[in-house]
Write a protein that holds these residues in place. Structure first.
Motif, PDB file in Angstrom:
ATOM      1  N   GLY A  50       0.802  -1.050  -0.066  1.00 32.38           N
ATOM      2  CA  GLY A  50       0.038   0.075  -0.027  1.00 32.38           C
ATOM      3  C   GLY A  50       0.743   1.117   0.037  1.00 32.38           C
ATOM      4  N   THR A  54       0.595   6.138   4.854  1.00 31.70           N
ATOM      5  CA  THR A  54       1.222   5.474   5.947  1.00 31.70           C
ATOM      6  C   THR A  54       2.456   4.433   5.358  1.00 31.70           C
ATOM      7  OG1 THR A  54      -1.007   5.114   6.961  1.00 31.70           O
ATOM      8  CG2 THR A  54       0.440   3.751   7.745  1.00 31.70           C
ATOM      9  N   GLY A  55       2.132   4.024   4.185  1.00 29.47           N
ATOM     10  CA  GLY A  55       3.035   3.077   3.695  1.00 29.47           C
ATOM     11  C   GLY A  55       4.432   3.892   3.393  1.00 29.47           C
ATOM     12  N   GLU A  73       1.773  -1.310  -4.633  1.00 26.22           N
ATOM     13  CA  GLU A  73       0.735  -0.697  -4.731  1.00 26.22           C
ATOM     14  C   GLU A  73      -0.242  -1.317  -5.810  1.00 26.22           C
ATOM     15  OE1 GLU A  73      -1.022   1.667  -3.016  1.00 26.22           O
ATOM     16  OE2 GLU A  73      -2.445   1.431  -4.717  1.00 26.22           O
ATOM     17  N   ASP A  75      -2.954   0.143  -7.190  1.00 33.48           N
ATOM     18  CA  ASP A  75      -3.425   1.168  -8.082  1.00 33.48           C
ATOM     19  C   ASP A  75      -2.088   1.511  -9.003  1.00 33.48           C
ATOM     20  OD1 ASP A  75      -5.911   0.836  -7.117  1.00 33.48           O
ATOM     21  OD2 ASP A  75      -5.993   2.915  -6.224  1.00 33.48           O
ATOM     22  N   ALA A  84      -7.678  13.158   2.684  1.00 30.47           N
ATOM     23  CA  ALA A  84      -6.918  13.890   3.918  1.00 30.47           C
ATOM     24  C   ALA A  84      -6.660  15.249   3.605  1.00 30.47           C
ATOM     25  CB  ALA A  84      -5.997  13.232   4.662  1.00 30.47           C
ATOM     26  N   VAL A  85      -7.357  16.338   4.149  1.00 28.57           N
ATOM     27  CA  VAL A  85      -6.723  17.628   3.717  1.00 28.57           C
ATOM     28  C   VAL A  85      -5.884  18.309   4.924  1.00 28.57           C
ATOM     29  CG1 VAL A  85      -8.498  18.100   1.836  1.00 28.57           C
ATOM     30  CG2 VAL A  85      -9.110  18.587   4.303  1.00 28.57           C
ATOM     31  N   TRP A 169       0.742  -3.929  -8.720  1.00 33.33           N
ATOM     32  CA  TRP A 169       1.129  -5.086  -7.882  1.00 33.33           C
ATOM     33  C   TRP A 169      -0.016  -5.132  -6.647  1.00 33.33           C
ATOM     34  CZ3 TRP A 169       3.703  -9.309  -9.374  1.00 33.33           C
ATOM     35  CH2 TRP A 169       4.429  -9.105 -10.465  1.00 33.33           C
ATOM     36  N   GLU A 170      -0.781  -6.121  -6.620  1.00 30.60           N
ATOM     37  CA  GLU A 170      -1.397  -6.442  -5.472  1.00 30.60           C
ATOM     38  C   GLU A 170      -0.973  -7.466  -4.819  1.00 30.60           C
ATOM     39  OE1 GLU A 170      -5.436  -7.967  -6.747  1.00 30.60           O
ATOM     40  OE2 GLU A 170      -6.388  -7.066  -5.211  1.00 30.60           O
ATOM     41  N   VAL A 227     -14.127   4.424  -1.295  1.00 28.12           N
ATOM     42  CA  VAL A 227     -14.309   4.647   0.039  1.00 28.12           C
ATOM     43  C   VAL A 227     -14.426   3.558   0.820  1.00 28.12           C
ATOM     44  CG1 VAL A 227     -15.432   6.300   1.662  1.00 28.12           C
ATOM     45  CG2 VAL A 227     -14.776   7.066  -0.801  1.00 28.12           C
ATOM     46  N   SER A 255      -0.140  -1.709   5.130  1.00 31.90           N
ATOM     47  CA  SER A 255      -0.526  -0.357   5.047  1.00 31.90           C
ATOM     48  C   SER A 255      -1.642  -0.302   3.791  1.00 31.90           C
ATOM     49  CB  SER A 255       0.498   0.858   5.002  1.00 31.90           C
ATOM     50  OG  SER A 255       1.625   0.452   3.836  1.00 31.90           O
ATOM     51  N   TYR A 367     -20.993   9.004   1.916  1.00 35.06           N
ATOM     52  CA  TYR A 367     -19.961   8.542   2.804  1.00 35.06           C
ATOM     53  C   TYR A 367     -20.754   8.264   4.018  1.00 35.06           C
ATOM     54  CZ  TYR A 367     -15.857   8.497   5.638  1.00 35.06           C
ATOM     55  OH  TYR A 367     -14.817   7.971   6.482  1.00 35.06           O
ATOM     56  N   GLY A 387      -1.930   2.268   9.912  1.00 32.64           N
ATOM     57  CA  GLY A 387      -2.874   3.394   9.161  1.00 32.64           C
ATOM     58  C   GLY A 387      -4.333   2.776   9.242  1.00 32.64           C
ATOM     59  N   PRO A 395     -13.959  11.315   9.286  1.00 40.09           N
ATOM     60  CA  PRO A 395     -13.091  12.224   8.985  1.00 40.09           C
ATOM     61  C   PRO A 395     -13.130  13.438  10.042  1.00 40.09           C
ATOM     62  CG  PRO A 395     -14.294  11.738   7.141  1.00 40.09           C
ATOM     63  CD  PRO A 395     -14.929  11.216   8.287  1.00 40.09           C
ATOM     64  N   GLN A 399      -8.103  13.093  11.574  1.00 44.67           N
ATOM     65  CA  GLN A 399      -6.997  12.525  12.105  1.00 44.67           C
ATOM     66  C   GLN A 399      -6.535  11.167  11.456  1.00 44.67           C
ATOM     67  OE1 GLN A 399      -6.471  13.793  16.021  1.00 44.67           O
ATOM     68  NE2 GLN A 399      -7.060  15.217  14.783  1.00 44.67           N
ATOM     69  N   GLY A 400      -7.386  10.734  10.472  1.00 46.90           N
ATOM     70  CA  GLY A 400      -7.061   9.681  10.167  1.00 46.90           C
ATOM     71  C   GLY A 400      -5.612   9.366   9.309  1.00 46.90           C
TER      72      GLY A 400
HETATM   73  C1  LIG Z   1     -13.390  11.522   2.862  1.00 43.75           C
HETATM   74  C2  LIG Z   1     -12.330  11.479   3.776  1.00 43.75           C
HETATM   75  C3  LIG Z   1     -11.760  12.503   4.283  1.00 43.75           C
HETATM   76  C4  LIG Z   1     -10.724  12.166   5.129  1.00 43.75           C
HETATM   77  N1  LIG Z   1     -10.307  13.398   5.669  1.00 43.75           N
HETATM   78  C5  LIG Z   1      -8.989  13.348   6.367  1.00 43.75           C
HETATM   79  C6  LIG Z   1      -8.351  14.645   7.014  1.00 43.75           C
HETATM   80  O1  LIG Z   1      -8.627  15.750   6.865  1.00 43.75           O
HETATM   81  N2  LIG Z   1      -7.173  14.443   7.690  1.00 43.75           N
HETATM   82  C7  LIG Z   1      -6.631  13.191   7.874  1.00 43.75           C
HETATM   83  O2  LIG Z   1      -5.743  12.887   8.553  1.00 43.75           O
HETATM   84  N3  LIG Z   1      -7.340  11.934   7.637  1.00 43.75           N
HETATM   85  C8  LIG Z   1      -8.605  12.034   6.601  1.00 43.75           C
HETATM   86  N4  LIG Z   1      -9.004  11.044   6.194  1.00 43.75           N
HETATM   87  C9  LIG Z   1      -8.803   9.804   6.216  1.00 43.75           C
HETATM   88  C10 LIG Z   1      -7.423   9.477   5.473  1.00 43.75           C
HETATM   89  O3  LIG Z   1      -7.671   9.604   4.044  1.00 43.75           O
HETATM   90  C11 LIG Z   1      -6.948   7.895   5.496  1.00 43.75           C
HETATM   91  O4  LIG Z   1      -6.789   7.823   6.984  1.00 43.75           O
HETATM   92  C12 LIG Z   1      -5.516   7.946   5.087  1.00 43.75           C
HETATM   93  O5  LIG Z   1      -5.639   7.617   3.388  1.00 43.75           O
HETATM   94  C13 LIG Z   1      -5.113   6.526   5.560  1.00 43.75           C
HETATM   95  O6  LIG Z   1      -3.744   6.254   4.809  1.00 43.75           O
HETATM   96  P1  LIG Z   1      -3.412   4.777   4.744  1.00 43.75           P
HETATM   97  O7  LIG Z   1      -2.035   4.939   3.891  1.00 43.75           O
HETATM   98  O8  LIG Z   1      -3.267   4.056   5.909  1.00 43.75           O
HETATM   99  O9  LIG Z   1      -4.347   4.010   3.668  1.00 43.75           O
HETATM  100  P2  LIG Z   1      -4.844   4.543   2.359  1.00 43.75           P
HETATM  101  O10 LIG Z   1      -4.716   5.837   1.842  1.00 43.75           O
HETATM  102  O11 LIG Z   1      -6.104   3.923   2.082  1.00 43.75           O
HETATM  103  O12 LIG Z   1      -3.734   3.572   1.318  1.00 43.75           O
HETATM  104  C14 LIG Z   1      -3.642   2.337   1.229  1.00 43.75           C
HETATM  105  C15 LIG Z   1      -3.007   1.907  -0.150  1.00 43.75           C
HETATM  106  O13 LIG Z   1      -3.214   0.602  -0.281  1.00 43.75           O
HETATM  107  C16 LIG Z   1      -3.499   0.198  -1.439  1.00 43.75           C
HETATM  108  N5  LIG Z   1      -3.825  -1.235  -1.326  1.00 43.75           N
HETATM  109  C17 LIG Z   1      -5.302  -1.890  -0.879  1.00 43.75           C
HETATM  110  N6  LIG Z   1      -5.094  -3.080  -0.982  1.00 43.75           N
HETATM  111  C18 LIG Z   1      -3.981  -3.510  -1.483  1.00 43.75           C
HETATM  112  C19 LIG Z   1      -3.425  -4.730  -1.772  1.00 43.75           C
HETATM  113  N7  LIG Z   1      -4.189  -5.953  -1.893  1.00 43.75           N
HETATM  114  N8  LIG Z   1      -2.175  -4.640  -2.473  1.00 43.75           N
HETATM  115  C20 LIG Z   1      -1.290  -3.568  -2.745  1.00 43.75           C
HETATM  116  N9  LIG Z   1      -1.978  -2.400  -2.375  1.00 43.75           N
HETATM  117  C21 LIG Z   1      -3.369  -2.184  -1.881  1.00 43.75           C
HETATM  118  C22 LIG Z   1      -4.353   0.994  -1.997  1.00 43.75           C
HETATM  119  O14 LIG Z   1      -4.853   1.043  -3.260  1.00 43.75           O
HETATM  120  C23 LIG Z   1      -4.283   2.439  -1.322  1.00 43.75           C
HETATM  121  O15 LIG Z   1      -3.325   3.207  -2.276  1.00 43.75           O
HETATM  122  C24 LIG Z   1     -10.485  10.996   5.213  1.00 43.75           C
HETATM  123  C25 LIG Z   1     -10.640  10.040   4.818  1.00 43.75           C
HETATM  124  C26 LIG Z   1     -11.784  10.243   3.856  1.00 43.75           C
HETATM  125  C27 LIG Z   1     -12.302   9.039   3.129  1.00 43.75           C
END
Ligand SMILES: Cc1cc2nc3c(=O)[nH]c(=O)nc-3n(C[C@H](O)[C@H](O)[C@H](O)COP(=O)(O)OP(=O)(O)OC[C@H]3O[C@@H](n4cnc5c(N)ncnc54)[C@H](O)[C@@H]3O)c2cc1C
Length: 726
Positions: A50, A54-55, A73, A75, A84-85, A169-170, A227, A255, A367, A387, A395, A399-400
């Protein structure tokens, strides 16, 4: 490096159930290195699934500590949705500590939201401006769409040359392979001959991950929601060819987001709830009378509310409260995504007389809020959820992403130190111990923020209005350092555990600002340097230095000294003793040198550390070739003029000439503000004043002792002995 295996499968891709057919049989490791570790038959030390924030942060941090990784990743490109903004104060701090260039790039692209405005109907009830505090350089969130943050992190990670983001790559499946290893011991018999004694001893283990790539097109399954949703591994696309690989790694950081495949494959429960609130998310350009440079919340007369978050160039993210729906009602709802007309109508009713026109949008979706936390963040000390794969919530409070970045900040140094042979594997247990309570706290905070944001009846709405109208006054009169908004995440702390150890003499309340496990408080410091020009009279030099304390720009901050990923920092709060006690200087020099020598031979540190992120100017240090594992900084609360100026001495204190990190002295601002923040205030010339604080590589307090004598150094030494490999 022979274990990575690759194969092609046509048409019918590997379903997880059948994916094991792609696994190569594990060959025994050639030479076990650390406890329960194998290093010679692996492809990569750390695999990260991912490339979300986080990753990428985990990969970047590991690279900074000399550890190679691979990020896979699914995608083909980062999500264009803003998601996240808001990047909050603690996260900005850790970005700066991790990579100055990332910090500067995020900073230059971000919009500063200086205040939060609250409307009830068309009246502005509160305009809340977080008050700047010396405790942190940052006091307002930086607003930048997650897509941009992801791009900046990707570039920085790949620039290190220690890893690559492999898109397309998944991850399909993963497991920890454990193998009992027979060890042959040689024993000397009484007659002098050598005998082989066979003993089955250690269990070696590694992670084996199966991944695939669609040879053409993407791995995404039809109809997947970006989402929400569950992992539907059965819902494969037909007629696709895939390349499949098995990769072995020492560790896997999962992640991979809220629908984490890893979490599903390991059967880690993800308990929690889906809230009945239904929101519409909008990301686009608008024309409005409202200010698009402030975070704005509007409580409409129609009992709906909307939050508007500035991104840049009149682009905003809006979260519009669309009432409550049960899951069944939500599932039955048609159409599945809101139409522009529906959104505009509800928005207009919510805004009343306030004007806002939608010009264009790139994201409009329903959402639903999930509040969930994985039962465990660690699997067999080899696989770590980080993550959204470990926790998710609304949201509200933004904090996410921040929590995900901070998960990585907690985890990366632990993995690096274990891989490097500096720390035992047991150090990794503290990731679970420390991050689970934080995730719980964040989920609770965000749920409360969400509940407060939506209409909950006439009484609570009026209470909220009343409370909000007095907050701006409260903030103005809060003492400095007490005005941290909860969403800044500066106040989050870890509990006492095997890494955070309270000293038996600790007199401080567990909840105090500088108690064990807290984020290290920051403040302004002035480097105490020896005069470059030795012809300058000492008194004149000290007077000049004194002036620097009040001069702008700020000479430096404690956090400038801490910008070395993977390094422990030992802060010596010397009170005013360097200036007042004749023999103290040489005792301290002896202890600093003795222990830095001992520690660097016992724990040589992270080889291959790329570079310091510190501003060398502010630190007044020469560029270091490699980073030691331990850095010592001496902080004196004595003002320069109180140092006795002996014209026969070349320096006032022997430590003034030191390079940063080797006992260099800094003057605490305003006669000891940092001493106060760390709980050593009011300590004066009496012997046994001051104290030593050990900061973990993630700038949380690991240990403290209220003393700077040799006995205190022995205790610091024992602390390191208790958490690192002996
Ligand atoms: C509408 C909305 C608003 C938000 N606003 C905020 C904000 O203002 N502030 C804030 O801090 N957070 C906010 N968040 C939360 C924030 O977007 C997430 O917490 C953040 O994206 C988490 O990051 P992540 O890297 O853990 O996961 P993700 O960003 O979800 O990344 C995970 C990645 O893993 C990939 N993946 C999934 N499965 C696989 C697999 N099997 N193999 C390989 N790759 C894979 C995905 O394609 C993706 O790119 C918001 C979320 C949403 C939905």
């Amino acid at each position: 490096m022979a274990s990575e295996s690759s194969s092609s499968s046509s048409s019918s891709p590997a379903s997880p159930a059948s994916s094991s057919s792609f696994l190569t049989e594990p060959s025994p490791p050639h030479s076990p290195s650390l406890d329960a570790t194998t290093s010679s038959n692996i492809d990569i030390p750390v695999l990260i699934s991912g490339a979300g924030p986080t990753g990428l942060m985990a990969g970047l941090l590991l690279a900074k500590m000399g550890i190679r990784s691979r990020i896979i990743e699914r995608d083909m490109a980062p999500t264009p949705d803003s998601r996240a903004v808001g990047t909050h104060a603690r996260t900005i701090e850790i970005l700066k500590l991790t990579d100055k260039a990332v910090y500067e790039e995020v900073g230059s692209q971000s919009w500063r939201s200086e205040s939060m405005r609250f409307y009830f109907g068309n009246s502005l009830v509160a305009d809340i401006k977080p008050k700047p505090s010396n405790d942190s350089e940052f006091h307002v969130p930086w607003m930048l769409a997650q897509t941009e943050t992801v791009k900046i992190l990707t570039d920085a990670y790949e620039k290190t040359g220690m890893g690559k983001v492999e898109r397309g790559w998944e991850l399909l499946d993963t497991k920890v392979v454990e193998q009992e290893q027979e060890q042959v011991e040689h024993q000397q018999a009484e007659d002098g001959t050598t005998q082989d004694v066979k003993t089955t001893t250690r269990t070696t283990s590694w992670v084996e991950t199966t991944m695939r790539r669609a040879i053409e097109g993407t791995n995404k399954r039809k109809g997947e929601s970006v989402v929400l949703g569950t992992v539907d591994m059965a819902g494969e696309d037909e007629d696709k060819d895939y390349e499949v690989k098995v990769v072995r790694s020492e560790y896997l950081i999962a992640s991979d987001g809220g629908r984490s495949t890893v979490r599903h494959r390991l059967n880690i429960p993800f308990p929690g709830r889906t809230r009945d609130y239904n929101f519409i998310l909008f990301d686009g350009h608008v024309e409005t009378d409202l200010s698009t440079s402030h975070i704005t919340f509007i409580n409409g007369d129609n009992r709906h509310s909307v939050g508007m978050f500035p991104i840049r160039d009149n682009r905003v993210r809006m979260m519009l409260d669309d009432g409550t729906l049960t899951q069944e009602q939500f599932n039955a709802r048609e159409p599945k995504t809101p139409t522009k007309e529906y959104f505009e109508k509800l928005l207009e009713e919510t805004l009343g007389t306030l004007k806002l026109k939608v010009l264009s949008y790139n994201w409009l979706t329903y959402y639903r809020v999930n509040e969930r936390r994985a039962a465990e963040f660690t699997h067999k000390r080899r696989i770590f959820l980080a993550g959204d794969s470990a926790h998710c919530h609304s949201p509200a409070g933004g904090q996410g992403m921040n929590t995900g970045l901070q998960d990585s900040y907690n985890l990366a140094w632990k993995i690096a130190l274990v891989l490097n042979g500096t720390a035992p594997q047991s150090l990794l247990d503290s990731y679970n111990e420390e991050r689970i309570p934080i995730a719980d706290e964040i989920i609770k905070f965000s749920a409360k923020t969400l509940d407060n944001g939506v209409y909950q009846g006439w009484l609570s709405s009026n209470m909220k209005r009343m409370m909000l109208s007095i907050v701006p006054f409260l903030v103005r009169y809060l003492p400095n350092g007490r005005s941290r908004p909860p969403f800044s995440m500066l106040g989050l702390r870890y509990h006492e555990n095997s890494v955070n150890k309270a000293h038996k003499s600790q007199h401080y309340p567990v909840t105090g600002p500088a108690s064990i496990g807290q984020r290290a408080p920051d403040d302004i410091l002035v480097p105490f340097t020896a005069p470059a020009d030795t012809s300058v009279p000492r008194s004149e030099y000290l007077a000049e230095l004194e002036e620097d304390l009040t001069d702008q720009p700020i000479p430096t901050r404690l956090y400038e000294l801490l910008a070395f990923p993977g390094v422990f920092h030992i802060l010596v709060f010397a009170a005013d003793r360097l200036a007042k006690e004749k023999d103290f200087d040489c005792c301290l020099v002896k202890d600093v040198d003795h222990y830095q020598r001992i520690w660097s031979s016992r724990w040589p540190g992270l080889r291959g550390v790329l570079e310091s992120n510190a501003t060398s100017e502010a630190m007044m240090c020469k560029k270091m070739k490699s980073t030691p594992q331990f850095m010592v900084h001496v902080i004196s609360s004595a003002t320069p003029s109180s140092f006795e100026s002996d014209p026969n001495e070349t320096t006032t204190t022997a430590l003034a000439d030191r390079e940063a990190g080797f006992g260099k002295v800094y003057i605490d601002c305003e006669g000891g503000r940092l001493h106060e923040r760390y709980g050593f205030a009011g300590v004066s010339t009496k012997k046994a004043g001051g104290g030593i604080v050990v900061l973990r590589p993630d700038t949380h307090i690991g240990f403290r002792v209220s003393n700077v004598e040799s006995a205190a150094w022995v205790e610091v030494d024992e602390y390191f002995g208790s958490i690192l490999v002996n």
